[in-house]
Design a protein around this motif. Sequence first.
Motif, PDB file in Angstrom:
ATOM      1  N   THR A   3       0.803  -1.227   0.000  1.00 32.03           N
ATOM      2  CA  THR A   3       0.000   0.000   0.000  1.00 32.03           C
ATOM      3  C   THR A   3       0.834   1.273   0.000  1.00 32.03           C
ATOM      4  O   THR A   3       0.268   2.372  -0.054  1.00 32.03           O
ATOM      5  N   SER A   4       2.165   1.142   0.102  1.00 33.92           N
ATOM      6  CA  SER A   4       3.048   2.313   0.234  1.00 33.92           C
ATOM      7  C   SER A   4       2.678   3.147   1.449  1.00 33.92           C
ATOM      8  O   SER A   4       2.811   4.373   1.458  1.00 33.92           O
ATOM      9  N   ALA A   5       2.192   2.475   2.495  1.00 35.08           N
ATOM     10  CA  ALA A   5       1.847   3.154   3.749  1.00 35.08           C
ATOM     11  C   ALA A   5       3.080   3.182   4.648  1.00 35.08           C
ATOM     12  O   ALA A   5       4.151   2.703   4.280  1.00 35.08           O
ATOM     13  N   GLU A   6       2.923   3.761   5.815  1.00 33.34           N
ATOM     14  CA  GLU A   6       4.034   3.861   6.758  1.00 33.34           C
ATOM     15  C   GLU A   6       3.607   3.360   8.132  1.00 33.34           C
ATOM     16  O   GLU A   6       3.850   4.011   9.155  1.00 33.34           O
ATOM     17  N   VAL A   7       2.981   2.196   8.164  1.00 32.56           N
ATOM     18  CA  VAL A   7       2.599   1.582   9.434  1.00 32.56           C
ATOM     19  C   VAL A   7       3.866   1.110  10.147  1.00 32.56           C
ATOM     20  O   VAL A   7       4.812   0.640   9.506  1.00 32.56           O
ATOM     21  N   LEU A   8       3.894   1.240  11.484  1.00 29.03           N
ATOM     22  CA  LEU A   8       5.061   0.810  12.250  1.00 29.03           C
ATOM     23  C   LEU A   8       5.391  -0.641  11.941  1.00 29.03           C
ATOM     24  O   LEU A   8       4.562  -1.521  12.090  1.00 29.03           O
ATOM     25  N   ALA A   9       6.599  -0.876  11.476  1.00 27.99           N
ATOM     26  CA  ALA A   9       7.051  -2.231  11.150  1.00 27.99           C
ATOM     27  C   ALA A   9       8.460  -2.398  11.692  1.00 27.99           C
ATOM     28  O   ALA A   9       9.411  -1.847  11.148  1.00 27.99           O
ATOM     29  N   GLN A  10       8.590  -3.129  12.787  1.00 34.22           N
ATOM     30  CA  GLN A  10       9.886  -3.346  13.417  1.00 34.22           C
ATOM     31  C   GLN A  10      10.085  -4.823  13.696  1.00 34.22           C
ATOM     32  O   GLN A  10       9.121  -5.589  13.772  1.00 34.22           O
ATOM     33  N   ASP A  11      11.372  -5.204  13.866  1.00 35.07           N
ATOM     34  CA  ASP A  11      11.685  -6.577  14.258  1.00 35.07           C
ATOM     35  C   ASP A  11      11.422  -6.701  15.752  1.00 35.07           C
ATOM     36  O   ASP A  11      12.327  -6.721  16.576  1.00 35.07           O
ATOM     37  N   MET A  12      10.128  -6.756  16.088  1.00 38.29           N
ATOM     38  CA  MET A  12       9.699  -6.714  17.483  1.00 38.29           C
ATOM     39  C   MET A  12       8.351  -7.413  17.595  1.00 38.29           C
ATOM     40  O   MET A  12       7.492  -7.265  16.728  1.00 38.29           O
ATOM     41  N   LEU A  13       8.186  -8.203  18.669  1.00 43.15           N
ATOM     42  CA  LEU A  13       6.900  -8.860  18.880  1.00 43.15           C
ATOM     43  C   LEU A  13       5.840  -7.827  19.216  1.00 43.15           C
ATOM     44  O   LEU A  13       6.058  -6.926  20.020  1.00 43.15           O
ATOM     45  N   PHE A  14       4.676  -7.966  18.599  1.00 47.95           N
ATOM     46  CA  PHE A  14       3.542  -7.074  18.827  1.00 47.95           C
ATOM     47  C   PHE A  14       3.879  -5.612  18.533  1.00 47.95           C
ATOM     48  O   PHE A  14       3.522  -4.717  19.284  1.00 47.95           O
ATOM     49  N   ALA A  15       4.593  -5.348  17.434  1.00 44.20           N
ATOM     50  CA  ALA A  15       4.853  -3.961  17.061  1.00 44.20           C
ATOM     51  C   ALA A  15       3.556  -3.268  16.642  1.00 44.20           C
ATOM     52  O   ALA A  15       3.411  -2.065  16.791  1.00 44.20           O
ATOM     53  N   THR A  16       2.608  -4.037  16.099  1.00 44.79           N
ATOM     54  CA  THR A  16       1.327  -3.485  15.665  1.00 44.79           C
ATOM     55  C   THR A  16       0.206  -4.111  16.478  1.00 44.79           C
ATOM     56  O   THR A  16       0.125  -5.323  16.601  1.00 44.79           O
ATOM     57  N   LEU A  17      -0.673  -3.267  17.023  1.00 49.78           N
ATOM     58  CA  LEU A  17      -1.831  -3.788  17.749  1.00 49.78           C
ATOM     59  C   LEU A  17      -3.139  -3.367  17.105  1.00 49.78           C
ATOM     60  O   LEU A  17      -4.025  -4.172  16.881  1.00 49.78           O
ATOM     61  N   ASP A  18      -3.282  -2.084  16.846  1.00 51.29           N
ATOM     62  CA  ASP A  18      -4.557  -1.583  16.354  1.00 51.29           C
ATOM     63  C   ASP A  18      -4.699  -1.849  14.861  1.00 51.29           C
ATOM     64  O   ASP A  18      -3.749  -1.685  14.097  1.00 51.29           O
ATOM     65  N   PRO A  19      -5.899  -2.251  14.408  1.00 50.71           N
ATOM     66  CA  PRO A  19      -6.092  -2.571  12.999  1.00 50.71           C
ATOM     67  C   PRO A  19      -5.961  -1.328  12.124  1.00 50.71           C
ATOM     68  O   PRO A  19      -6.348  -0.231  12.512  1.00 50.71           O
ATOM     69  N   THR A  20      -5.388  -1.514  10.936  1.00 50.26           N
ATOM     70  CA  THR A  20      -5.204  -0.424   9.976  1.00 50.26           C
ATOM     71  C   THR A  20      -5.698  -0.906   8.622  1.00 50.26           C
ATOM     72  O   THR A  20      -5.468  -2.050   8.247  1.00 50.26           O
ATOM     73  N   ALA A  21      -6.385  -0.048   7.891  1.00 46.32           N
ATOM     74  CA  ALA A  21      -6.911  -0.427   6.581  1.00 46.32           C
ATOM     75  C   ALA A  21      -6.560   0.641   5.549  1.00 46.32           C
ATOM     76  O   ALA A  21      -6.560   1.841   5.857  1.00 46.32           O
ATOM     77  N   ARG A  22      -6.250   0.205   4.329  1.00 46.58           N
ATOM     78  CA  ARG A  22      -5.944   1.112   3.228  1.00 46.58           C
ATOM     79  C   ARG A  22      -6.558   0.548   1.945  1.00 46.58           C
ATOM     80  O   ARG A  22      -6.574  -0.666   1.735  1.00 46.58           O
ATOM     81  N   ALA A  23      -7.027   1.442   1.085  1.00 43.50           N
ATOM     82  CA  ALA A  23      -7.505   1.032  -0.231  1.00 43.50           C
ATOM     83  C   ALA A  23      -6.300   0.750  -1.125  1.00 43.50           C
ATOM     84  O   ALA A  23      -5.261   1.412  -1.028  1.00 43.50           O
ATOM     85  N   LEU A  24      -6.426  -0.247  -1.969  1.00 38.67           N
ATOM     86  CA  LEU A  24      -5.319  -0.661  -2.837  1.00 38.67           C
ATOM     87  C   LEU A  24      -5.870  -1.075  -4.196  1.00 38.67           C
ATOM     88  O   LEU A  24      -6.841  -1.826  -4.284  1.00 38.67           O
ATOM     89  N   LYS A  25      -5.241  -0.567  -5.253  1.00 39.55           N
ATOM     90  CA  LYS A  25      -5.602  -0.964  -6.612  1.00 39.55           C
ATOM     91  C   LYS A  25      -4.622  -2.020  -7.078  1.00 39.55           C
ATOM     92  O   LYS A  25      -3.405  -1.799  -7.100  1.00 39.55           O
ATOM     93  N   LEU A  26      -5.147  -3.186  -7.431  1.00 36.31           N
ATOM     94  CA  LEU A  26      -4.305  -4.289  -7.888  1.00 36.31           C
ATOM     95  C   LEU A  26      -3.909  -4.084  -9.344  1.00 36.31           C
ATOM     96  O   LEU A  26      -4.549  -3.318 -10.076  1.00 36.31           O
ATOM     97  N   PRO A  27      -2.862  -4.777  -9.817  1.00 36.50           N
ATOM     98  CA  PRO A  27      -2.322  -4.522 -11.166  1.00 36.50           C
ATOM     99  C   PRO A  27      -3.346  -4.638 -12.293  1.00 36.50           C
ATOM    100  O   PRO A  27      -3.260  -3.902 -13.279  1.00 36.50           O
ATOM    101  N   HIS A  28      -4.332  -5.535 -12.171  1.00 34.28           N
ATOM    102  CA  HIS A  28      -5.295  -5.716 -13.250  1.00 34.28           C
ATOM    103  C   HIS A  28      -6.552  -4.880 -13.061  1.00 34.28           C
ATOM    104  O   HIS A  28      -7.572  -5.130 -13.719  1.00 34.28           O
TER     105      HIS A  28
END
Length: 466
Positions: free
Chosen positions: A251-276
Amino acid sequence: MAGKAGAGDERSVGLTIDAAEHALAADTRAFVVGPYRARHSAGRGAAADENQRSHAARLDEAFGLASAIDLQIVEAIPVVLGALRPATYLGKGKVEELSERVKIEEIGLVVMDCALSPVQQRNLEKAFGCKVIDRTGLILEIFGRRARTREGALQVELAHLNYQKSRLVRSWTHLERQRGGFGFLGGPGETQIEADRRIIQERMSKIERELESVKRTRSLHRASRKRVPYPVVALVGYTNAGKSTLFNRLTSAEVLAQDMLFATLDPTARALKLPHGARILLSDTVGFISDLPTQLVAAFRATLEDAIEADVLLHVRDVSHEDTQAQAADVQGILRDLGIDPDDGDRVIEVWNKADLLSGDERERQGALATLKPGASRPVLVSALTGEGMGPLTDAIEQRIARTRPVYRLTLPPGDGKSLAWLHANGEILDREDAEDGALALLVRLPPEREGAFTARFPQAERSSG
């Protein structure tokens, strides 16, 4: 008159809870103790992960959990148990040994990678002379620090209060006092522990009412999303499997992504257009873990509603991890608890992530294993970090979505731009042929909820098999 708990008592309870939370400061020196049953003594009733995971891997995960709240971990100590002791979980000799080491190393916290009863926890604290928390308490602490949304914070507080209610005597020294009248003026009155337990229950009831309101709001949001012709694709998987990294990659988003257990808790949603051309709503969810506290399984069910109602699930696995099979089994078990069949190849796609961490030979082996699976449930080998395998993954998503959506053929007369615009807004045009006279022959795929409006507007359209 003693025996009644008022606003002052509620403030006292709140302050005590805050003090307990802040006791786990970043500079706290800690031991992580992994008390695991010997293989031969686990017995037929042992937990599944004891049969699937090595002690070293389980202790490494416990170390990772403790590291997620920035403790100063002095040492991770494995303890092989022949039998569990009702009073202290550990044997007497091991308790004495650890007690000496706690004093020498000036340890302020001992993390036990197991579920302790309130009595066991209290006895260990007395023996060690420091704070002791079990796996449930540690995960609750992590969740409390990670939750960012109002719903997440409420869910964590509810789970924490439910857990803490049975440990009042252990945690709060002021509860050992009893206040009340005497003689014929009303008997001993209400003890402080009873008053605080009642206050906790009142707070839990209030939180549950607030959560119901939040859930209704989320239901309205989901209902509004259903009016948009976007299928929902949810990411699920073991914690630290790379879901948020994959989410960011797609999605080219910037959600927290770390080498850590439970880095993300709250749900996040983004619209995405697939290649076709297909559009989807991609949702990132909380990571799963073995021995997830029962309080959190219930409390975080609302967080997983996007996964429960998703059209397609991406089960993200870290195939570079030595316990990838056991982690997958944990995730599949929780999915079944949520009413989702993890073996449903039409809905669930296994995403074998972190291919960049595999050696050449191991990559070939994983690729061969993937090809042995039947086509409907064949995994996709990817690296969310490098972008490898994104094409096959989006193709697989589009194939799953297409299976559940009706396809129609129709012809629009020349110049009917209004109908063409409606089709673009409410469906997906898979193929288009322009005739010499300006007419358009179209192949259109629709979300199920738009099929009725489509057939009413275009009665001449013919259902297609693909």
